[in-house]
Each structure stands twice: as C-alpha cells, then as structure tokens.
Write an enzyme that holds these catalytic residues in place. Structure first.
Site, mmCIF file in Angstrom:
data_model
loop_
_atom_site.group_PDB
_atom_site.id
_atom_site.type_symbol
_atom_site.label_atom_id
_atom_site.label_comp_id
_atom_site.label_asym_id
_atom_site.label_seq_id
_atom_site.Cartn_x
_atom_site.Cartn_y
_atom_site.Cartn_z
ATOM 1 N N HIS A 69 -1.398 -2.674 -37.437
ATOM 2 C CA HIS A 69 -1.235 -4.142 -37.459
ATOM 3 C C HIS A 69 -0.600 -4.565 -36.142
ATOM 4 C CE1 HIS A 69 -0.052 -8.019 -39.735
ATOM 5 N NE2 HIS A 69 0.258 -8.197 -38.467
ATOM 6 N N HIS B 157 -0.595 -7.637 -32.818
ATOM 7 C CA HIS B 157 -1.019 -8.861 -32.134
ATOM 8 C C HIS B 157 -1.009 -8.600 -30.635
ATOM 9 C CE1 HIS B 157 -0.551 -11.266 -35.830
ATOM 10 N NE2 HIS B 157 0.433 -10.414 -36.081
ATOM 11 N N LYS C 170 -9.063 -10.446 -42.205
ATOM 12 C CA LYS C 170 -7.674 -10.798 -42.445
ATOM 13 C C LYS C 170 -7.565 -12.086 -43.222
ATOM 14 C CE LYS C 170 -3.241 -10.753 -41.884
ATOM 15 N NZ LYS C 170 -2.243 -10.129 -41.054
ATOM 16 N N HIS D 196 -1.904 -11.273 -45.233
ATOM 17 C CA HIS D 196 -0.554 -11.809 -45.020
ATOM 18 C C HIS D 196 -0.114 -12.369 -46.368
ATOM 19 C CE1 HIS D 196 2.766 -13.770 -42.707
ATOM 20 N NE2 HIS D 196 2.823 -14.408 -43.872
#
Ligand code: NCD
Ligand code: ZN
Ligand code: ZN
Length: 345
Positions: free
Chosen positions: A14, A16, A100, A137
């Site tokens: 995971h 970004h 996601k 999420h």
C-alpha cells in the site's frame, strides 16, 4: 543478538507515490528497499481506467533510478460509474492487481469515491470472477460518527456484509488501526487480509497532541488508542499470514501539513522497512519480520516471492528534518530522531 538482519526483499502492499516531480523525488526511497509496491490510484484526477493506469505505470517505471529494479503493481480507483468492462480490460492488461474502494469523502482525494457500495456490486462480482483484489479504505463518513469510531462502524455497516455478499472476492482491509479490525480479519472467511502501517504499530493517538498539535502525526485512519496499537502489534508479529506490510507512505508538501487545515498522511518511504524493524524489535519479535514483510503479501496476491535479499544493520541514523519533494519539501517520519536499524544494501 546479531547486528545484521538479512531478509528476502520485501514488497510494500500500500503506497502513495503521487506524480510528476514529487513522484520522482520519493520513488528512490521505496525502490531502494522494496521490489514491488501496490500503487494507490488517488491522483487528481484519479486513476479510474486501465489506460490511465498504464500511463501512470509508464511514468513510474521511467523514474526508477538506474541500477534499481522496481515493479509498480497498479490499482484502479472505483467510482459509482465504473463499467464492468473496465474490470475485463484491467485483467487483460496484466499489470493491474486490484481496485481501490474509497468511500466518498473518507480521506485524501476521495471525493470521486463510491457513495454507496450497493452501486458497485456488479463490478465487485466481476472482480471476483476474474481474480482482481479489492483494496478498501475502511471508514464510514457520516458526520455523526466520531472520527475515532469510523473504522469499527465501517466493519459492521459495510465490510462484513460486502464480504458475505461476495464470497469469492479477495479483500484487503487497508491500513487497519483498531482491535476491532484485527478481530474481524481473524474471524473472516479465507481471502480476507489486512495491511498494517508503521505509524499504527509505533504510535497511539496521544502522539497527535504531545505538547501541542502535531500535524505530521495526522493520517487517516487516525491513530487510535494504546490498546488498539497493542492489538495491531500482536497481529503483525503473530505469524498470521492474513496480516502483511503496507506502509501507506503518503507524502504531502510540508506547507500543506503545517497549515490551519493540514492534510492527512505520513511519509515513511525513506525508512519503509527500518520503521517496522524498530516496531518488531521493541515487541521482541524481530524473527517474525521477514515473513510479514516479504512472504505473506505476495502469497495473498498470488505473486511469486522475491528471490533477492536486503540487509539491515544495527547502526543508528537520523532521518533529516526534510527531504526534497519536487518543488517543495517533505517532512518524514522520525525527522531528527534516531532510528536503530539502517539499510546496508
Ligand atoms: C492518504 C493520502 O494522503 O493519499 N492519506 C492518509 O492519511 N493515509 C490516503 C489514504 O490512504 O487514506
Ligand atoms: Zn486510505
Ligand atoms: Zn493510503
């Protein structure tokens, strides 16, 4: 106790990376440590199609520093309007590992997210059929629900019913933060796993308010209680393959965090394995780190485990006050504080 720790090269399930100059600035930190990472699609605009994912993947691959090998594993951003044909295109492309689910409004760049999971049932059905993983999420967004209770409420209201409605869909409950989430994953059917971040293993929510308000400890889901932290540590160090590494390294320019309305996300890629070594060692469970970091995630995703290794050395180092972030600066976790494990190679 040995001063060297060699382990199979880990993966970050995971991450970004952002885009452009910011991405180019942070990518080397990840690529030095991890062989692969699941790349989050919450760009502006979001990565909602296989074509956008292909282009983003190409930009990431072009930015990998010479001499390093790094494989971005792409994800698509689910919206209320995702067509099921997009799932087929993603599967055929081969480089997309999952989609996601951002509940609309739950976190950074989630405005285009899903307003009601009932709207994406057909897409989830198709994902289960073709073997794409759903990354979640897991927080509800209603104003009436306390920010500290949003993950637990999501389990009862959304996740448990979703997992039951789609019995063959593989689901990763991302960046879990509570004892309730640990218990849910432990009790769930096969095909349900969870990632755990370094910050949720190392800190409880007091850290946000220690001596004043500290925006660099603000992430979503927000840090929780000491009891929750213990439950996460216990899960991560238990050898249970349903729990694996996902840093959720989420870089934000310094001035956007040190702001009257600071954004959510902590940057950890510069010490993406070292921070876990610290947490595991403090728990007396360093021997459990390699499987958590390098085996269980690959197994869950049905990908081969990496064949090369990395070596950590017990040698203190201090992350700098900030790193380059394209046109800006970024403040890393443990800025100016000593870490006990260093990456050797
Ligand atoms: C992430 C980001 O900045 O993109 N922020 C965070 O606090 N974790 C989004 C997310 O993972 O929810
Ligand atoms: Zn998130
Ligand atoms: Zn994230």
């Amino acid at each position: 106790m040995s001063d060297l720790l060699t382990l199979r090269r880990p993966d970050d399930w995971h991450l970004h990376l952002r885009d452009g100059a910011a991405m180019q600035a942070v990518l080397p930190h990840t690529a030095q440590r991890f062989a692969r990472a699941v790349i989050m699609p919450n760009l502006k605009p979001p990565v909602t199609t296989t074509t956008l994912a292909r282009e983003y993947r190409d930009r990431i691959r072009a930015a990998v520093p010479q001499g390093l090998r790094f494989e971005p594993l792409m994800t698509l951003y689910l919206t209320d309007n995702m067509p099921t044909a997009e799932i087929d295109r993603a599967r055929e492309a081969g480089f997309v590992v999952g989609c996601k689910l951002y509940p609309a409004g739950a976190t950074t760049h989630s405005d285009a997210g899903v307003t009601d999971v009932a709207r994406i049932d057909a897409v989830l059905e198709r994902m289960a059929e073709v073997g794409l993983v759903l990354q979640v999420h897991g927080e509800v967004t209603h104003e009436a629900v306390d920010v500290f209770d949003r993950e637990q409420r999501f389990i009862d209201d959304v996740l448990a019913p979703l997992v039951a409605r789609h019995p063959t869909l593989r689901v990763v409950f991302e960046h879990i933060t509570t004892r309730a989430a640990v218990e849910f994953v432990r009790g769930a059917r096969a095909g349900v796993g969870a990632t755990i971040t370094p910050q949720h293993l190392l800190y409880n929510r007091n850290e946000i308010f220690r001596g004043g308000i500290r925006p660099h400890y603000y992430c979503l889901p927000i840090l929780k209680t000491e009891d929750d932290r213990h439950a996460l540590l216990e899960a991560a160090t238990s050898g249970d393959p349903r729990f694996f590494l996902g840093t959720d390294s989420a870089p934000h320019a310094r001035h956007t965090k040190e702001n009257a309305c600071g954004c959510a996300g902590m940057y950890s890629a510069h010490a993406g394995i070292e921070l876990y070594a610290l947490a595991f060692e403090r728990a007396g469970a360093l021997a459990r780190l390699p499987a958590f970091a390098a085996d269980f995630g690959a197994d869950f995703y049905g990908l081969p485990r990496n064949e090369d290794t990395i070596t950590l050395q017990r040698r203190p180092w201090t992350p700098p006050a900030s790193y380059d972030f394209g046109t800006d600066r970024i403040v890393p976790m443990f800025a100016g504080e000593s870490l006990n494990w260093s990456l050797v190679s």
